[in-house]
Motif scaffolding. Structure first.
Motif, PDB file in Angstrom:
ATOM      1  N   UNK A 238       0.838  -1.201   0.000  1.00  0.00           N
ATOM      2  CA  UNK A 238       0.000   0.000   0.000  1.00  0.00           C
ATOM      3  C   UNK A 238       0.876   1.256   0.000  1.00  0.00           C
ATOM      4  N   UNK A 239       1.909   1.249   0.844  1.00  0.00           N
ATOM      5  CA  UNK A 239       2.829   2.402   0.900  1.00  0.00           C
ATOM      6  C   UNK A 239       3.699   2.468  -0.352  1.00  0.00           C
ATOM      7  N   UNK A 240       4.220   1.330  -0.761  1.00  0.00           N
ATOM      8  CA  UNK A 240       5.158   1.283  -1.876  1.00  0.00           C
ATOM      9  C   UNK A 240       4.524   1.791  -3.171  1.00  0.00           C
ATOM     10  N   UNK A 241       3.265   1.450  -3.386  1.00  0.00           N
ATOM     11  CA  UNK A 241       2.583   1.816  -4.632  1.00  0.00           C
ATOM     12  C   UNK A 241       1.704   3.052  -4.477  1.00  0.00           C
ATOM     13  N   UNK A 242       1.773   3.677  -3.306  1.00  0.00           N
ATOM     14  CA  UNK A 242       1.051   4.930  -3.055  1.00  0.00           C
ATOM     15  C   UNK A 242      -0.438   4.794  -3.404  1.00  0.00           C
ATOM     16  N   UNK A 243      -1.040   3.784  -2.840  1.00  0.00           N
ATOM     17  CA  UNK A 243      -2.478   3.585  -3.034  1.00  0.00           C
ATOM     18  C   UNK A 243      -3.243   4.717  -2.357  1.00  0.00           C
ATOM     19  N   UNK A 244      -4.399   5.083  -2.893  1.00  0.00           N
ATOM     20  CA  UNK A 244      -5.164   6.178  -2.276  1.00  0.00           C
ATOM     21  C   UNK A 244      -5.629   5.814  -0.874  1.00  0.00           C
ATOM     22  N   UNK A 245      -5.677   6.829  -0.023  1.00  0.00           N
ATOM     23  CA  UNK A 245      -6.101   6.620   1.359  1.00  0.00           C
ATOM     24  C   UNK A 245      -7.562   6.189   1.412  1.00  0.00           C
TER      25      UNK A 245
END
Length: 273
Positions: A238-245
């Motif tokens: 989730x952090x690595x691919x900058x998924x939306x919050x």
């Protein structure tokens, strides 16, 4: 031709009606193939075969998620824009499912059967919601649409674990949360076209629970195969691919039906707090 190469042919089609027809024909043909047919174990990927993926029409104009105009559902044009947004999601969802089916070699036959069924159902959803949009006097492409779903598809093109984590069980799972809110708005509008749209959303929500469950099932399987802790690895991806919050309110009942564990649901609520 191998079914996954037929899926690639459907994936690069830009005309929505042609894509729908090719997807549904492929699903019907593959339904007659036994699950243990050795063809599912054959690799199909080749260098350069992702050129032209995905095929999309020239319209709608694709803009950033924050640049999509906000319109009130209490106006006829506003309701059409809302229905168009759903239509855009369902068209992208066809591409997402076809891509999951075609892109990743070496998965079990059940994986391919699952994702082809998802593609077939997404094609049905698009047909239903586009038909409703046309009955309202509009067509797919008449309003702008954002590209968030496919952007994450591109980010995870090289990692099936990340794809399962961040497309079906993150972005598509947001639809489980959003659909009841949209239906509540449509209920307040109360017009015949609003009621018809809400009835289509009943079908979409029912099927999308199953689609998110497919993502959950294969994410769990992949984590077990690789010896990964599912929740910790999900947070890293989730952090690595900058998924939306992810923001509340969450449809916890639908998410539980889709296979999220109690620990995952608790973490979802805690992380959003």
């Amino acid at each position: 031709m191998h079914p996954r190469l037929r899926a690639l042919q459907a994936l690069v089609l830009s005309d929505p009606d042609q894509k729908v027809a090719a997807t549904r024909a492929l699903a019907a043909d593959c339904a007659r193939l036994p699950a243990d047919d050795p063809l599912w174990r054959q690799p199909v990927r080749a260098d350069g075969d992702a050129a032209g993926v995905p095929g999309r029409p020239g319209r709608p104009l694709r803009v950033g998620a924050r640049d999509v105009p906000t319109r009130s559902p209490f106006t006829e044009e506003g309701r059409a824009a809302l229905v168009h947004a759903i239509c855009h999601i369902e068209f992208n969802a066809i591409n997402l499912a076809l891509d999951a089916f075609w892109r990743f070699d070496g998965m079990p036959a059940a994986y391919y059967h699952d994702w082809l069924r998802v593609a077939d159902e997404e094609a049905l959803h698009f047909t239903l919601i586009h038909g409703h949009l046309q009955a309202m006097g509009w067509r797919y492409g008449d309003f702008p649409g954002h590209d968030g779903l496919w952007t994450m598809c591109e980010k995870t093109a090289g990692d099936v674990v990340a794809r399962m984590a961040l497309v079906p069980r993150t972005l598509e799972a947001r639809g489980l949360d959003a659909t009841p809110l949209i239906q509540a708005k449509l209920a307040r509008v109360g017009t015949p076209d609003a009621r018809a749209a809400s009835a289509i959303l009943d079908i979409i929500l029912r099927d999308e629970i199953g689609h998110v469950a497919v993502g959950n099932r294969w994410y769990a399987w992949l984590c077990e195969r690789a010896g990964l802790a599912p929740l910790a690895h999900y947070r890293r991806l989730y952090r690595e691919h900058q998924a939306p919050r992810l923001k509340p309110p969450f449809n916890l009942q639908a998410r539980a039906q889709a296979g999220f564990t109690e620990a995952e649901l608790q973490a979802l609520v805690a992380d959003a707090g």
